[in-house]
Design a protein around this motif. Structure first.
Motif, PDB file in Angstrom:
ATOM      1  N   ARG A 113       7.350   8.885  -0.790  1.00  0.00           N
ATOM      2  CA  ARG A 113       6.478   7.732  -0.552  1.00  0.00           C
ATOM      3  C   ARG A 113       5.098   8.139  -1.069  1.00  0.00           C
ATOM      4  NH1 ARG A 113       8.747   3.750   2.285  1.00  0.00           N
ATOM      5  NH2 ARG A 113       6.768   2.888   2.988  1.00  0.00           N
TER       6      ARG A 113
ATOM      7  N   GLU B 169       0.812  -1.221   0.000  1.00  0.00           N
ATOM      8  CA  GLU B 169       0.000   0.000   0.000  1.00  0.00           C
ATOM      9  C   GLU B 169       0.841   1.266   0.000  1.00  0.00           C
ATOM     10  OE1 GLU B 169      -1.083   0.281   4.732  1.00  0.00           O
ATOM     11  OE2 GLU B 169      -2.502  -0.727   3.409  1.00  0.00           O
ATOM     12  N   ASP B 170       2.175   1.098   0.065  1.00  0.00           N
ATOM     13  CA  ASP B 170       3.092   2.228  -0.035  1.00  0.00           C
ATOM     14  C   ASP B 170       4.473   1.688  -0.385  1.00  0.00           C
ATOM     15  OD1 ASP B 170       3.874   4.878  -0.031  1.00  0.00           O
ATOM     16  OD2 ASP B 170       4.018   5.055   2.142  1.00  0.00           O
TER      17      ASP B 170
ATOM     18  N   ARG C 162      -1.401  10.344   5.874  1.00  0.00           N
ATOM     19  CA  ARG C 162      -0.919   9.196   5.103  1.00  0.00           C
ATOM     20  C   ARG C 162      -2.108   8.624   4.335  1.00  0.00           C
ATOM     21  NH1 ARG C 162      -0.304   3.626   5.638  1.00  0.00           N
ATOM     22  NH2 ARG C 162       1.595   2.850   4.650  1.00  0.00           N
ATOM     23  N   GLU C 163      -1.951   8.497   3.005  1.00  0.00           N
ATOM     24  CA  GLU C 163      -3.016   7.983   2.143  1.00  0.00           C
ATOM     25  C   GLU C 163      -2.540   6.722   1.434  1.00  0.00           C
ATOM     26  OE1 GLU C 163      -5.220  11.427   0.066  1.00  0.00           O
ATOM     27  OE2 GLU C 163      -3.127  12.090   0.264  1.00  0.00           O
ATOM     28  N   PRO C 164      -2.664   5.548   2.097  1.00  0.00           N
ATOM     29  CA  PRO C 164      -2.224   4.304   1.466  1.00  0.00           C
ATOM     30  C   PRO C 164      -2.989   4.055   0.163  1.00  0.00           C
ATOM     31  CG  PRO C 164      -2.748   3.971   3.785  1.00  0.00           C
ATOM     32  CD  PRO C 164      -3.226   5.339   3.415  1.00  0.00           C
ATOM     33  N   LEU C 165      -2.326   3.382  -0.773  1.00  0.00           N
ATOM     34  CA  LEU C 165      -2.941   3.092  -2.064  1.00  0.00           C
ATOM     35  C   LEU C 165      -3.640   1.735  -2.023  1.00  0.00           C
ATOM     36  CD1 LEU C 165      -0.560   5.131  -2.679  1.00  0.00           C
ATOM     37  CD2 LEU C 165      -0.685   4.249  -4.989  1.00  0.00           C
TER      38      LEU C 165
ATOM     39  N   ALA D  65       2.150   7.332  -0.460  1.00  0.00           N
ATOM     40  CA  ALA D  65       1.117   7.555   0.558  1.00  0.00           C
ATOM     41  C   ALA D  65       1.226   8.953   1.167  1.00  0.00           C
ATOM     42  CB  ALA D  65       1.198   6.491   1.653  1.00  0.00           C
ATOM     43  N   HIS D  66       2.328   9.659   0.898  1.00  0.00           N
ATOM     44  CA  HIS D  66       2.531  11.035   1.372  1.00  0.00           C
ATOM     45  C   HIS D  66       2.562  12.004   0.197  1.00  0.00           C
ATOM     46  CE1 HIS D  66       3.438  10.308   5.660  1.00  0.00           C
ATOM     47  NE2 HIS D  66       3.708   9.106   5.206  1.00  0.00           N
ATOM     48  N   ARG D  67       1.717  11.759  -0.796  1.00  0.00           N
ATOM     49  CA  ARG D  67       1.722  12.528  -2.046  1.00  0.00           C
ATOM     50  C   ARG D  67       1.014  13.871  -1.959  1.00  0.00           C
ATOM     51  NH1 ARG D  67      -1.584   8.338  -2.033  1.00  0.00           N
ATOM     52  NH2 ARG D  67      -3.792   8.622  -2.495  1.00  0.00           N
TER      53      ARG D  67
END
Length: 148
Positions: free
Chosen positions: A49, A13-14, A72-75, A51-53
């Motif tokens: 990373r 996820e990251d 944090r935005e996991p994919l 998830a920190h876009r």
């Protein structure tokens, strides 16, 4: 320099996206002196990373993305997201015929010194997974290079 990519991940996820720009002249790499007297450095590099876009809209510009790191935005598996990676400032004179090579990795560019470690710190080892860069159909992979 700034690198914009549309990416998706598989199995994780990251991850770490590390981008490096190498200079090739007459078919051979030209290296530079980096920090702490390191003589084998690249033109420039940057990392992010996914998830920190999220960008800080007040501080970011087209040429200098600044990430907020507030959330944090996991994919999700297969989710395509846009990322912008700021490459460290540099001033390099390029000659006619020079070739710039973009290298993308998920681990640090250089081997770790077994006696002194990696300066200033070692990067986190990644879980096994895949990263896919998406091109075409409105998706973007763009390296922006300011010319003065």
């Amino acid at each position: 320099m700034t690198l914009h990519l549309d990416v998706s991940l598989g199995g994780v996820e990251d991850t770490t996206l590390l981008a490096a720009i190498r200079l090739l002249r007459d078919g051979r790499e030209v290296t530079f002196e980096g920090s702490y007297g390191f003589a084998g450095d690249v033109v420039t590099h940057g990392w992010l990373r996914p998830a920190h876009r999220a960008l800080d809209q007040q501080l970011s510009t087209d040429w200098q993305p600044v990430h907020s790191h507030a959330v944090r935005e996991p994919l999700a598996a297969g989710e395509i997201v846009s990322v912008s990676i700021a490459l460290l400032p540099q001033a390099t004179h390029f000659r006619a015929g020079d070739v710039l090579e973009l290298e993308l990795r998920s681990h640090w560019l250089f081997p770790v010194n077994p006696f002194s470690g990696q300066m200033p710190a070692r990067y986190v080892t990644e879980e096994s997974g895949s990263t896919r860069i998406h091109l075409g159909g409105g998706l973007r992979a763009e390296l922006r290079i300011p010319i003065a």
